[in-house]
Design a protein around this motif. Structure first.
Motif, short mmCIF file in Angstrom:
data_model
loop_
_atom_site.label_atom_id
_atom_site.label_comp_id
_atom_site.label_asym_id
_atom_site.label_seq_id
_atom_site.Cartn_x
_atom_site.Cartn_y
_atom_site.Cartn_z
N ALA A 8 16.36 0.08 -4.69
CA ALA A 8 17.09 0.87 -5.69
C ALA A 8 18.52 1.15 -5.27
N GLY A 9 18.93 0.64 -4.10
CA GLY A 9 20.29 0.86 -3.63
C GLY A 9 20.57 2.31 -3.28
N ARG A 10 19.54 3.01 -2.84
CA ARG A 10 19.70 4.44 -2.55
C ARG A 10 19.44 4.75 -1.08
N HIS A 11 20.25 4.10 -0.20
CA HIS A 11 20.13 4.41 1.21
C HIS A 11 20.54 5.84 1.52
N ASP A 12 21.18 6.48 0.57
CA ASP A 12 21.69 7.83 0.80
C ASP A 12 20.60 8.91 0.74
N VAL A 13 19.45 8.58 0.19
CA VAL A 13 18.43 9.61 0.00
C VAL A 13 17.64 9.82 1.30
N ALA A 14 17.59 11.07 1.73
CA ALA A 14 16.83 11.39 2.95
C ALA A 14 15.34 11.20 2.72
N VAL A 15 14.69 10.55 3.68
CA VAL A 15 13.25 10.31 3.63
C VAL A 15 12.63 10.90 4.90
N ALA A 16 11.65 11.77 4.74
CA ALA A 16 11.02 12.38 5.92
C ALA A 16 9.52 12.13 5.94
N ARG A 17 9.02 12.01 7.14
CA ARG A 17 7.60 11.80 7.38
C ARG A 17 6.90 13.16 7.42
N GLY A 18 5.76 13.24 6.75
CA GLY A 18 5.03 14.51 6.71
C GLY A 18 3.65 14.37 7.33
N ALA A 19 2.69 15.04 6.73
CA ALA A 19 1.34 15.14 7.30
C ALA A 19 0.68 13.77 7.38
N SER A 20 0.04 13.51 8.49
CA SER A 20 -0.63 12.23 8.69
C SER A 20 -2.09 12.26 8.25
N ARG A 21 -2.52 13.38 7.74
CA ARG A 21 -3.92 13.50 7.31
C ARG A 21 -4.09 14.78 6.49
N PRO A 22 -5.16 14.86 5.70
CA PRO A 22 -5.42 16.07 4.92
C PRO A 22 -5.76 17.25 5.83
N LEU A 23 -5.80 18.44 5.25
CA LEU A 23 -6.12 19.64 6.03
C LEU A 23 -7.51 19.54 6.65
N LEU A 24 -8.49 19.14 5.87
CA LEU A 24 -9.86 19.11 6.40
C LEU A 24 -10.57 17.78 6.20
N GLU A 25 -10.38 17.17 5.06
CA GLU A 25 -11.02 15.88 4.83
C GLU A 25 -10.42 14.84 5.78
N PRO A 26 -11.19 13.85 6.16
CA PRO A 26 -10.59 12.75 6.94
C PRO A 26 -9.64 11.95 6.06
N ALA A 27 -8.65 11.33 6.69
CA ALA A 27 -7.74 10.46 5.93
C ALA A 27 -8.52 9.24 5.44
N ARG A 28 -8.28 8.86 4.20
CA ARG A 28 -8.96 7.70 3.62
C ARG A 28 -8.00 6.96 2.73
N ALA A 29 -7.54 5.80 3.17
CA ALA A 29 -6.60 5.02 2.37
C ALA A 29 -7.33 4.35 1.21
N ALA A 30 -6.61 4.05 0.14
CA ALA A 30 -7.19 3.43 -1.06
C ALA A 30 -6.76 1.98 -1.13
N ARG A 31 -7.11 1.20 -0.09
CA ARG A 31 -6.66 -0.20 -0.02
C ARG A 31 -7.20 -1.03 -1.17
N HIS A 32 -8.38 -0.63 -1.70
CA HIS A 32 -8.95 -1.42 -2.79
C HIS A 32 -8.09 -1.34 -4.04
N VAL A 33 -7.24 -0.32 -4.13
CA VAL A 33 -6.33 -0.22 -5.28
C VAL A 33 -4.94 -0.73 -4.91
N HIS A 34 -4.45 -0.33 -3.75
CA HIS A 34 -3.03 -0.51 -3.46
C HIS A 34 -2.74 -1.63 -2.47
N GLY A 35 -3.73 -2.37 -2.03
CA GLY A 35 -3.51 -3.47 -1.10
C GLY A 35 -3.40 -3.02 0.34
N GLU A 36 -3.33 -4.00 1.23
CA GLU A 36 -3.30 -3.71 2.66
C GLU A 36 -2.07 -2.90 3.05
N ASP A 37 -0.93 -3.21 2.42
CA ASP A 37 0.31 -2.49 2.77
C ASP A 37 0.55 -1.31 1.84
#
Ligand SMILES: [Ca+2]
Ligand SMILES: [Ca+2]
Ligand SMILES: [Ca+2]
Ligand SMILES: [Ca+2]
Lengths: 311, 311, 311, 311
Positions: A56-85
């Motif tokens: 989008a040509g928007r290198h100016d927008v700050a991007v920050a990393r946040g929580a690596s997992r939910p508060l209590l549930e285990p992290a579960r990626a939805a690869r079946h919808v969104h692919g490996e990446d």
């Protein structure tokens, strides 16, 4: 005058569409993007987000990393919808997308959000926060720094459902992924008087782009447009359908054009304890409230503008 | 060599005893104190903490304000135990206590904890964290900044019960006050491999000071000692008993003298969903585990060193 | 004068001991036995019960078949404890036991219970009901025919625990096997003013017979005594221990000799909703009830005489 | 050939309409009526039922008294809907209704149901059971006498909702009134292979009679018709509406004319544990079931024909 917005994402095919829209739309002023684990792990989400913003040509927008997992549930990626990446496993070179040269902000997502919102408050602005992912970051933000409420115009989140779920029969994926975070955000919004709009499954699948339109988008020179076309096409191919929902991008549309969405102010709870309803957004749609004395005690509901139809 | 510790408190009569002990004990190096809503509201907790540290002559210890309420439960002070000011409504002037001239740290408790723990990690140290209050701050810390684990030696918390509760038949006050935070802390400790000791109701009432001993303490010149005497006396008067538990201070003792405490490594869950057991620490004390196949699925337990007896 | 009793069983090694005791003890008048699914399926339970009564020379006692499964939980036999036949897979021929020639009563267990209890009420008697199994039959009885209460002196049931469970960390097998039935029975007892004694895990393992005593019993001529010896021996062999609990038989002892049991009247709930505490008997052992205002709303507790120690 | 039916009722205004319809419709053969606590206490329900059957000239139909309260929830009458007598407090004399001279059957409702269903099974018939009330009686029946399944053609019950509740935001009154009974009935139907149709709130309010039609009914000579008119009129007056739902009577229509109802076979659970969803019928209406691996473990759902629309 453009509307200042921050997106909280788990990019994610449809977060990508939403990012492109927010990054390029003349009526929106994208201030920052925060990332959270959800459709993919948080480091992949950061990479995907930088890639989309580069397109989008928007290198100016700050991007920050946040929580690596939910508060209590285990992290579960939805690869079946969104692919490996998490982004449909597109061939970026073939699409001629620019490299993602942007740097991730050194601050935690919660701190970036705090800084932006307090700065807005100081300058008399109000930012619209658009979470398109599990609400972990926002829950941590509102319980650690409730004073940010004064820099918030409202929260427009993608998640929940008044009727039927998708992750389970009763629960939508984003809420189900971190039910405690969703309950915290609704409760904090009530306490801090932050207006909330719920853009849930009741409208999520109704805003669609056709495969033909995707092909047209792919023929355009601008990388952002080509990427949008590729994202839509990837979903059409994946599900074998002639069109794809724009998904999370619909919540951004709702910020740009509130009149395009029919909402009702309804009492909403997030169910945490149910054996079959954990993560359900219990939306009170009763016309007749003569039975209110039967209602359970406990945490009061939050009145949310629930999206029930789109034009 | 002294043990570096940080206390997280909701001062509170017994937190005050624990603070005095941690502030004055030659084997402990009190690095910071963080405050959270619990026995009293968080601003009162900050004031009480500064007052106690002043009495202990420790204006050098950083004190930070943390969460003003639990993650989901409403804030509920325990004035019936700790008095209107959360500290037994003592007559500070009559006790000849110094004024609380210390300043509250400008950082949020979560940031002070992060900074201290990352600094410790950098210098090869490991800090013992001693939460004596609802675990809201610690939950926010571990989910926002899990990297602090490398600066933690262990967590020794006052809370929970293997047998009978106090806030309810099944739940101890600190855990009941913010059950989701407690569940988060135990789960994060398991994931991040932080050793945890639970100093709960099974031993809490067993370490006691008599009213006569309190009178002796009140006769000592040092303000910290006089305050300790007054705190014990206040509880004896309040409950009409000849002695008072040192309560939270016992957890500090357990850091100074681990051999004084009998613990067992046991699997612990925090129950969140029970109609009558919400906030219970479910401690698995079964000798025979032939029925483990009956155990519910879900979030795995955390193996905690549960204090079962004191010398 | 002997005490009229009815046993409700899921025979079961220890139910067998209890049946022998109830059938032969001069101070007890065993009126009937009702069977329910639990340790074994209900048809096996009926067969085992008839066999034990035959060994006791009590063909006169009516035996009825009851519920074949819990109210909501699936039926789950405990073969790992009680063997394939639910009775330790003993060699009945080698033991010289008489054939089980008794006939099963044509009535459902619930009807047999109703008839016996209403007959007792008519004749001015009061029967002691001793459930030693999941409480399915008793729940169906008390909700279908609450008028039987007037023929009941009290209910002495084996089940529950004030401290630690066995089926799970929190729940004892009989209650865990059918938690809804247990909750119904306690609630009905409160409503119908039926006194209840809970003989649970807090005492269950404390009444024991040694392997040497078992060998002595095996040498006796009376088949009931030989069977008792064999049942004890089977458990010692199974668990590799020098003695075995008499288990359910302890509840029968408590009827014969109430003074041998230390009980306290305590408020008890059966937890149904907990993720880790489903089936727990929540026993309120708090000395200080100043926190009662924290207690959850809902179904009131039942005050039960909870067995806490045996002589 | 007429369809043999038994109604289980908590008469109740709309149960009365349903009774009149079942008693007078030439295509139905009303074999018995069983009563349960719900809209009114069970003795009032029996009286009301006898009165309605008298108006219908059906003194021949056996009426039995059943459960006086739900399995676990306390009994709660709905006087705000159904009046003090549960039947709209009509002036029976003014309506010229015959006296309710019928006698209540001496058997418990559960026994009457058992006898009728086993008799039907013996004669090669199958009865349609139509519960229009909390499912307490039916739960007790199916768990005490599961062999009655062979005399059942199907169960058509009024209760539940795929979308929005009435007793609470999530739960319909009949299910909410006794959630455990509803869960038992669905689970037993699955196990015993009894077809179930759920006539819930999704259609309940759609079959209506106008106030004008009610006036016409009131002018008819037959007492049953006059009573029907009075019941409809009473509701129109109570709620100030120009028409009234026929309510429970719609479930009877669904038996007479199955083609008039659009149903889908859908997986249904009764939620028991939710803080806000207790008593909800969780109906799985997902088109795409790719997320089924997210579904909770536990009691399997029952596939129910859920009424979604009426002609
Ligand atoms: Ca998303
Ligand atoms: Ca404390
Ligand atoms: Ca047993
Ligand atoms: Ca009804």
């Amino acid at each position: 005058m453009s509307i200042p917005v921050i997106l909280d994402v788990d990019t994610g095919l449809d977060d990508a569409c939403a990012l492109l829209l927010a990054a390029r739309h003349p009526d929106l002023d994208l201030r920052a993007v925060t990332c959270v684990a959800g459709n993919a792990d948080v480091d992949q989400v950061v990479r995907n987000t930088l890639l989309v913003l580069a397109a989008a040509g928007r290198h100016d927008v700050a991007v920050a990393r946040g929580a690596s997992r939910p508060l209590l549930e285990p992290a579960r990626a939805a690869r079946h919808v969104h692919g490996e990446d998490g982004l449909g496993d597109l061939d970026h070179a073939a699409l001629g997308l620019p490299a993602a040269t942007g740097e991730v902000d050194q601050r935690h997502a919660v701190e970036l959000l705090r800084d932006e919102l307090l700065a807005a408050a100081s300058s008399g602005e109000r930012i619209t926060l658009v979470p398109l992912a599990p609400l972990t970051n926002i829950a941590l933000l509102l319980r650690t720094y409730p004073e940010v409420a004064k820099g918030l115009r409202r929260i427009v989140f993608m998640g929940g459902a008044a009727a039927v779920g998708n992750a389970t029969a009763a629960a939508e994926f984003n809420i189900w992924h971190d039910p405690e975070a969703a309950a915290v955000v609704l409760d904090a919004a009530r306490e801090l008087e932050i207006p909330v709009t719920m853009y849930g499954l009741d409208v999520f699948y109704d805003v669609r782009v056709s495969r033909d339109e995707a092909v047209e988008l792919l023929a355009v020179a601008a990388p952002a447009t080509r990427l949008a076309g590729a994202l839509v096409q990837a979903q059409c191919v994946k599900f074998g359908t002639p069109s794809a929902t724009i998904g999370d991008a619909g919540a951004v549309c709702a910020v740009v054009d509130p009149a395009g969405l029919t909402t009702s102010p309804l009492a909403v709870h997030v169910e945490l304890a149910g054996a079959r309803t954990r993560g359900q957004t219990v939306v009170d749609r009763r016309e007749w409230v003569g039975d209110l004395d039967h209602d359970p005690h406990g945490i009061p509901p939050t009145v949310v503008d629930v999206a029930l139809a789109v034009d």
